[in-house]
Design a protein around this motif. Structure first.
Motif, PDB file in Angstrom:
ATOM      1  N   VAL A  73       0.830  -1.207   0.000  1.00  0.00           N
ATOM      2  CA  VAL A  73       0.000   0.000   0.000  1.00  0.00           C
ATOM      3  C   VAL A  73       0.864   1.256   0.000  1.00  0.00           C
ATOM      4  CG1 VAL A  73      -1.843   1.249   1.179  1.00  0.00           C
ATOM      5  CG2 VAL A  73      -1.841  -1.256   1.171  1.00  0.00           C
ATOM      6  N   ARG A  74       1.899   1.281   0.828  1.00  0.00           N
ATOM      7  CA  ARG A  74       2.738   2.476   0.966  1.00  0.00           C
ATOM      8  C   ARG A  74       3.521   2.798  -0.300  1.00  0.00           C
ATOM      9  NH1 ARG A  74       6.211   0.600   4.576  1.00  0.00           N
ATOM     10  NH2 ARG A  74       7.689   0.060   2.924  1.00  0.00           N
ATOM     11  N   ASP A  75       4.151   1.789  -0.903  1.00  0.00           N
ATOM     12  CA  ASP A  75       5.108   2.035  -1.980  1.00  0.00           C
ATOM     13  C   ASP A  75       4.553   1.791  -3.379  1.00  0.00           C
ATOM     14  OD1 ASP A  75       6.883   2.591   0.054  1.00  0.00           O
ATOM     15  OD2 ASP A  75       7.890   0.644  -0.046  1.00  0.00           O
ATOM     16  N   PHE A  76       3.367   1.214  -3.470  1.00  0.00           N
ATOM     17  CA  PHE A  76       2.800   0.921  -4.786  1.00  0.00           C
ATOM     18  C   PHE A  76       1.394   1.507  -4.945  1.00  0.00           C
ATOM     19  CE2 PHE A  76       6.250  -1.962  -4.221  1.00  0.00           C
ATOM     20  CZ  PHE A  76       6.776  -2.162  -5.491  1.00  0.00           C
ATOM     21  N   VAL A  77       0.481   1.159  -4.030  1.00  0.00           N
ATOM     22  CA  VAL A  77      -0.900   1.643  -4.174  1.00  0.00           C
ATOM     23  C   VAL A  77      -0.985   3.153  -3.995  1.00  0.00           C
ATOM     24  CG1 VAL A  77      -3.232   1.538  -3.227  1.00  0.00           C
ATOM     25  CG2 VAL A  77      -1.890  -0.559  -3.473  1.00  0.00           C
ATOM     26  N   PHE A  78      -0.424   3.694  -2.924  1.00  0.00           N
ATOM     27  CA  PHE A  78      -0.551   5.128  -2.675  1.00  0.00           C
ATOM     28  C   PHE A  78       0.136   5.972  -3.754  1.00  0.00           C
ATOM     29  CE2 PHE A  78      -1.601   5.303   2.174  1.00  0.00           C
ATOM     30  CZ  PHE A  78      -2.830   4.719   1.900  1.00  0.00           C
ATOM     31  N   PRO A  79       1.357   5.641  -4.197  1.00  0.00           N
ATOM     32  CA  PRO A  79       1.928   6.409  -5.306  1.00  0.00           C
ATOM     33  C   PRO A  79       1.050   6.384  -6.556  1.00  0.00           C
ATOM     34  CG  PRO A  79       3.638   5.148  -4.224  1.00  0.00           C
ATOM     35  CD  PRO A  79       2.338   4.696  -3.628  1.00  0.00           C
ATOM     36  N   MET A  80       0.466   5.218  -6.867  1.00  0.00           N
ATOM     37  CA  MET A  80      -0.422   5.134  -8.025  1.00  0.00           C
ATOM     38  C   MET A  80      -1.663   6.002  -7.837  1.00  0.00           C
ATOM     39  SD  MET A  80      -2.204   1.752  -9.700  1.00  0.00           S
ATOM     40  CE  MET A  80      -3.304   1.455  -8.302  1.00  0.00           C
ATOM     41  N   PHE A  81      -2.196   6.013  -6.621  1.00  0.00           N
ATOM     42  CA  PHE A  81      -3.398   6.808  -6.365  1.00  0.00           C
ATOM     43  C   PHE A  81      -3.118   8.299  -6.415  1.00  0.00           C
ATOM     44  CE2 PHE A  81      -5.773   3.099  -5.669  1.00  0.00           C
ATOM     45  CZ  PHE A  81      -7.111   3.452  -5.567  1.00  0.00           C
ATOM     46  N   ARG A  82      -1.866   8.724  -6.170  1.00  0.00           N
ATOM     47  CA  ARG A  82      -1.552  10.150  -6.329  1.00  0.00           C
ATOM     48  C   ARG A  82      -1.809  10.607  -7.757  1.00  0.00           C
ATOM     49  NH1 ARG A  82       4.097   9.084  -3.929  1.00  0.00           N
ATOM     50  NH2 ARG A  82       3.433   8.271  -1.887  1.00  0.00           N
ATOM     51  N   ALA A  83      -1.754   9.662  -8.698  1.00  0.00           N
ATOM     52  CA  ALA A  83      -2.045   9.979 -10.096  1.00  0.00           C
ATOM     53  C   ALA A  83      -3.531   9.887 -10.412  1.00  0.00           C
ATOM     54  CB  ALA A  83      -1.265   9.028 -11.015  1.00  0.00           C
ATOM     55  N   ASN A  84      -4.346   9.444  -9.443  1.00  0.00           N
ATOM     56  CA  ASN A  84      -5.783   9.199  -9.681  1.00  0.00           C
ATOM     57  C   ASN A  84      -5.974   8.272 -10.882  1.00  0.00           C
ATOM     58  OD1 ASN A  84      -6.357  11.012  -7.589  1.00  0.00           O
ATOM     59  ND2 ASN A  84      -6.431  12.746  -9.002  1.00  0.00           N
ATOM     60  N   ALA A  85      -5.173   7.218 -10.931  1.00  0.00           N
ATOM     61  CA  ALA A  85      -5.063   6.401 -12.141  1.00  0.00           C
ATOM     62  C   ALA A  85      -6.274   5.495 -12.355  1.00  0.00           C
ATOM     63  CB  ALA A  85      -3.795   5.547 -12.089  1.00  0.00           C
ATOM     64  N   LEU A  86      -6.812   5.559 -13.560  1.00  0.00           N
ATOM     65  CA  LEU A  86      -7.903   4.689 -14.000  1.00  0.00           C
ATOM     66  C   LEU A  86      -7.573   4.206 -15.403  1.00  0.00           C
ATOM     67  CD1 LEU A  86     -11.010   6.806 -12.940  1.00  0.00           C
ATOM     68  CD2 LEU A  86     -10.371   4.605 -11.953  1.00  0.00           C
ATOM     69  N   TYR A  87      -7.528   2.895 -15.598  1.00  0.00           N
ATOM     70  CA  TYR A  87      -7.319   2.352 -16.937  1.00  0.00           C
ATOM     71  C   TYR A  87      -8.642   2.329 -17.688  1.00  0.00           C
ATOM     72  CZ  TYR A  87      -6.172  -0.879 -20.719  1.00  0.00           C
ATOM     73  OH  TYR A  87      -6.004  -1.453 -21.947  1.00  0.00           O
ATOM     74  N   GLU A  88      -8.623   2.862 -18.903  1.00  0.00           N
ATOM     75  CA  GLU A  88      -9.818   2.961 -19.740  1.00  0.00           C
ATOM     76  C   GLU A  88     -10.971   3.627 -18.986  1.00  0.00           C
ATOM     77  OE1 GLU A  88     -10.409  -0.951 -21.497  1.00  0.00           O
ATOM     78  OE2 GLU A  88      -8.926  -0.480 -23.033  1.00  0.00           O
ATOM     79  N   GLY A  89     -10.598   4.587 -18.142  1.00  0.00           N
ATOM     80  CA  GLY A  89     -11.562   5.433 -17.476  1.00  0.00           C
ATOM     81  C   GLY A  89     -12.298   4.817 -16.314  1.00  0.00           C
TER      82      GLY A  89
END
Length: 409
Positions: A73-89
């Motif tokens: 969660v700390r090193d992978f999920v949270f950094p990804m969520f800082r981008a608000n990442a959604l694949y194909e919306g």
């Protein structure tokens, strides 16, 4: 001539398929097998994998079981969520983001024990084979990769079960029949696909859902919570500071009980086919809404809009397995640079499948009530200035209109 591996690190779940792979590696290569089981919050008892590996003859020193929930969660999920990442919306990338962490640990263990190969259990039709192997090669370019589903002679589940019986691999009763669907799970999400879900025009059966009640069965009274953020990452719920994994687990509980986070998606796989999956990401869905809420008052418009432009590229890199690629790291640096002021608290209402932001505050808020009020406020904004601004914005449109009038003649 390719050198036959002597020691192989297998990503091992303890399930039937990877147990068959373990034995197949031993018989096919005559190699020493090292098992690695990652606890990513998938549920179930991961220590069972140790017992099964021992039954199959793996030495205790060659069995690795690691609790990676906080690192995940700390090193992978949270950094990804800082981008608000959604694949194909739509897709919150729950499976995708777990693969680089597993790859990293497999390579680390291979170096620790002197293994010359790694092995994963992904099929030759899916995305995970790509994600695992891009991770391996990015971290250890000369590693040998074994992908049994692409190599072995088994053509059916009957073949697998026959091999298991011939090699005294325990088969649970519920594994003898055809599984109604396959599941991948971790602390961020659960993913279900295949079998009863393969027709995209047929509603998913209720028994498919693992983590969420149906919105119709969710409580009739809303749940209202406050999520605290520091520099872009969530740190507390209702004022209680929590570790990353603990916080996400709590959001899963709150979101799941309110029917939040279900997604029925037909997506485009890297290998060229479309696939239908049922995703449940209750905590992630709540977190995404809350993050957009806190960013709405703390991010400058230019930074926010640039982030939104970069997001699809970032999401596709994660989906395609390029977590360790320099372009993902470059995008991450840009995204992280935008997050220093993303601090504050968001109030969010959870109700029958919806996570709705109903309040947000920050010591670094850019929201100025004096500027936006319809009443007389004390500010430097002079409404008369808008006239010149509009005329400048309209200049090219007026010039174009004059040209078009001339063309008409």
């Amino acid at each position: 001539m390719t050198k036959t591996p002597k020691k192989i690190v297998l990503a091992y779940s303890g399930g039937l398929d990877t147990s068959i792979m373990l034995k197949w590696l031993q018989t096919e290569y005559g190699a020493e097998v090292v098992t690695f089981t990652a606890d990513l919050g998938q549920g179930g008892e991961v220590e069972e994998a140790r017992h099964k590996a021992e039954l199959l003859g793996i030495k205790p020193e060659n069995i690795f079981i690691e609790d990676l929930r906080e690192e995940f969660v700390r090193d992978f999920v949270f950094p990804m969520f800082r981008a608000n990442a959604l694949y194909e919306g739509q897709y919150l990338l729950g499976t995708s983001i777990a693969r680089p962490l597993i790859s990293k640990w497999q390579v680390d263990i291979a170096e620790k024990v002197g293994a010359d190969a790694v092995c994963h259990g992904a099929t030759g039709k899916g995305n995970d084979q790509v994600r695992f192997e891009l991770g391996y090669y990015a971290l250890k370019p000369d590693i040998k990769v074994i992908a049994p589903w692409r190599d072995w002679e088994f053509a059916s589940r009957t073949d697998l079960l026959a091999f298991a019986e011939a090699n005294q691999i325990p088969i649970a009763k519920d594994k003898r029949g055809e599984a109604p669907f396959s599941i991948d799970a971790n602390l961020l999400h659960s993913s279900s696909e295949g079998r009863v879900l393969e027709d995209p025009d047929v509603d998913a059966p209720d028994y498919v859902f693992q983590r969420t009640v149906s919105p119709e069965d969710a409580p009739d009274t809303p749940t209202v919570i406050k999520i605290g953020f520091e520099a872009g990452d969530p740190v507390s719920i209702d004022g209680e500071t929590m570790s990353p994994a603990t916080l996400l687990a709590k959001l899963n509980e709150l979101g799941g009980s309110n029917g939040i986070g279900r997604l029925d998606l037909v997506e485009n796989r890297q290998v060229g086919m479309k696939s239908r999956g049922i995703y449940e990401t209750p905590g992630g869905t709540v977190l995404l809404a809350a993050r957009r809420g806190i960013e709405s008052i703390t991010l400058d418009a230019g930074a926010m809009h640039l982030k939104d432009e970069l997001m699809p590229r970032y999401a596709k890199l994660v989906y395609d397995g390029f977590w360790f690629a320099p372009e993902r790291e470059m995008l991450q640096a840009a995204i992280d640079a935008s997050q220093s002021a993303v601090t504050g608290e968001v109030t969010i209402k959870l109700y029958k499948g919806n996570a709705t932001v109903i309040g947000r505050k920050s010591p670094y808020s850019l929201y100025d009530e004096d500027l936006v009020t319809f009443e007389e406020g004390e500010s430097d904004y002079d409404q008369k200035d808008a006239e010149g601004f509009i005329k400048l914005r309209a200049l090219r449109l007026r010039t174009l209109a004059q040209q078009r009038a001339k063309l008409k003649g």
